[in-house]
Design an enzyme around this catalytic site. Sequence first.
Site, PDB file in Angstrom:
ATOM      1  N   LYS A  63      -6.331   3.592   8.841  1.00  0.00           N
ATOM      2  CA  LYS A  63      -5.401   4.553   8.246  1.00  0.00           C
ATOM      3  C   LYS A  63      -5.981   5.968   8.257  1.00  0.00           C
ATOM      4  O   LYS A  63      -5.272   6.938   8.537  1.00  0.00           O
ATOM      5  CB  LYS A  63      -5.069   4.128   6.817  1.00  0.00           C
ATOM      6  N   SER A 120       0.804  -1.231   0.000  1.00  0.00           N
ATOM      7  CA  SER A 120       0.000   0.000   0.000  1.00  0.00           C
ATOM      8  C   SER A 120       0.833   1.276   0.000  1.00  0.00           C
ATOM      9  O   SER A 120       0.270   2.373  -0.071  1.00  0.00           O
ATOM     10  CB  SER A 120      -0.941   0.007   1.210  1.00  0.00           C
TER      11      SER A 120
END
Length: 768
Positions: free
Chosen positions: A716, A673
């Site tokens: 996140k 990611s």
Amino acid sequence: MEEIRQNKVLPMIALRGVVMFPGVTETIDIGRPASLAALDYAAENNTRLFMAAQKDSQVAVPVKEDIYDVGCVVQIKQLLRLPNNLARVVVRGLSAARITEYCNTAKFFQAEVEEIPYINADSVETEVLVRKVMDYAKKHMLISGKSVAERLPEFNGDANVFASRLALQFALGDTQKQRLLEETDTEKRLLELCSLLAHETELAKIDKVISQKVKDRIDKNQKEYYLREQMRAISDELGENEDEYAVYKEKIKNSGMPEEVAKKAEEELGRLMKMGSGTPDANVSRSYIDWLCALKWSVYTQDNKDMKKAREILDADHFGMEKIKQRILEYLAVMNLSQKNKAPILCFVGPPGVGKTSIVKSIARALDRKYVRMSLGGLRDEAELRGHRRTYVGAIPGKIIYLLRQAGSMNPVFLFDEIDKMASDFRGDPTSAMLEVLDPEQNNAFVDHYMEVPVDLSKVLFVATANTMEDIPAPLLDRMEVIELSGYTEEEKLQIAKRFLVPKQKELSGLGADSLTISDDAIRDIISHYTRESGVRNLEREIAAVCRKSALEILENDVSAVDVRDENIEKYLGVFKFRDDVLSKKDQVGSATGLAWTPVGGTTLTIDVTLFKGKGEILLTGQLGDVMKESARTAISLVRSLAPKYGIRPDVFDKTDIHIHVPEGAIPKDGPSAGITMATAILSAFTKKPVSGKVAMTGEITLRGKVLPIGGLKEKTLAAYRMGIRKIIIPKENIKDMEEVPADVREKLDIVPAEEISTVFENSLVNL
């Protein structure tokens, strides 16, 4: 080989466990090569043999030092060859002799011997000693239960031969026999034999007494068993119910156990009644029947059917956790409408400190059920779950049966805490044992190794907790309904602190309701500047520290109340541990902020890129995993392919070394990611365009510039929000996942969905 001179130099055989006496005929088996060679020599040359005993019969190949000096000269009477190179010889002892010298020979011992004459005095003392020896021999044989007439040798007038025969007959030790052989004085030999027989007679007496005691004790136990059986039969005839059988029979009847289990209990009870009451097996049977009767087989608590009350209890105990509360209320609703529904197997997965364990207690309270908890952290022994078989000493049931007995009902809320921390070793695999327990289709007949009867667990509400799903085996995970818990927002933490943590810590510190006031701004400062976590454990610790220092201030300064605000929070907790680094971060060339997921929640990740003259080498540091290294190389290749579009000379890559570093190098990092973050930092380094310090991003990159979706978006996003970042670039396909982010957080964030890398560059690089 030299000739034997006047029968003085004789072939010699070392005997093991045998002492040869003059005047005695013995049959001896010969098997050692040296002994066979000596025997063959004597037979072929028609000469006599010299036989001496070994000091240690365990020595297989003796040397001179291993053999007694005094032995017996013998004459071969009969020789018989046996299979397997063995020989059986009948010899008669002629006279005692002493070795004066060993002669050299290659195959067997040869010794020069000197005859030792016995002093055979026909005196009155000798006659008395012979009679005494005969008396002791008769006593010994009578005590041993042997026939005197058949076994006792006759006295033929030679006291030495008589003594030798008795010594062989009464199985004296080799050392004792050797002493008798070496003694040449007849009276002393008889006196020594008399002493030895007296000792053996006393030992025989003691042995007889001990044997009789053992026999009496066995007879007593048999008598006790017989009398107990008679008493039981009389009790049955009289109809008395006070004996052990009747008590256990009543327990089994009143326990409510199923018919199959009751049959097993009655079989064990019948076995118990046939045993002696004090035997170890009887105690094992009693313990087993007690465990069968202790389980509340037919006891089920009544579930709370008031949906409003259940919701109020869940809301009062925990703030947020809407998914869990909704699932429990759905279960209650189905239970109210259908009694056939099996209890679900729930698994709460989330970072530490978000309240996974404590919510289970609230679930039990909302359902009006008993609550039991088993910690699985570090569990390695399968017997902890399934128990030990009754063949083992001290065997007991496993923890599942033990906790069911403790709960007092067959439908408690059963918590398996830290299910992802189980391990396996030589003692078994507890994870595999859990498959039966956590399967609604087969846990209605769970069999514990100790109980050996099926136990219905289908009504038990099993709840498991874990920090990550990766450490739970796939077959076990498939049997559970997973509910993921994410970290709390700042607003949620504020409400949890005000409603639960502050009142709890004030009470624990002995502070009254008005003794301490903590403002909302002070709590926000504690959340943002003293803790950096997904849960609220550290927040509770910091609030506890404030309460302790406030209690000390009240007593030291004699004040009635303490008011903690954001202006004086450092007085109680010291300087800030964390500051808003991202907000104060300036726009920098070659440095971009990414978002990462960890088992304890989301976090920000800085990626730095530095260029210097070289040969096009790539250096990756920061303890990166294989997947992250591949993402870095993919990002470099992508930027290289887009070089003409952004004004980068293509040949510069061959002359430039690229160093990519992810700070906090002691922490391992992996995952795809960070792809778009690395590409942004690399492009910034080559174009000299700074990356905005107020932008964070996450997404996987392809060689064609496509931005692929990632996981853990909620964690996140909350991490970026905690760090003060208000603009986030995410993959376009992850837009649907933003629904999980609290609405108050979404409203304050500028979310940029990206499908191509160009969108990422346009929203992150300044003056592109």
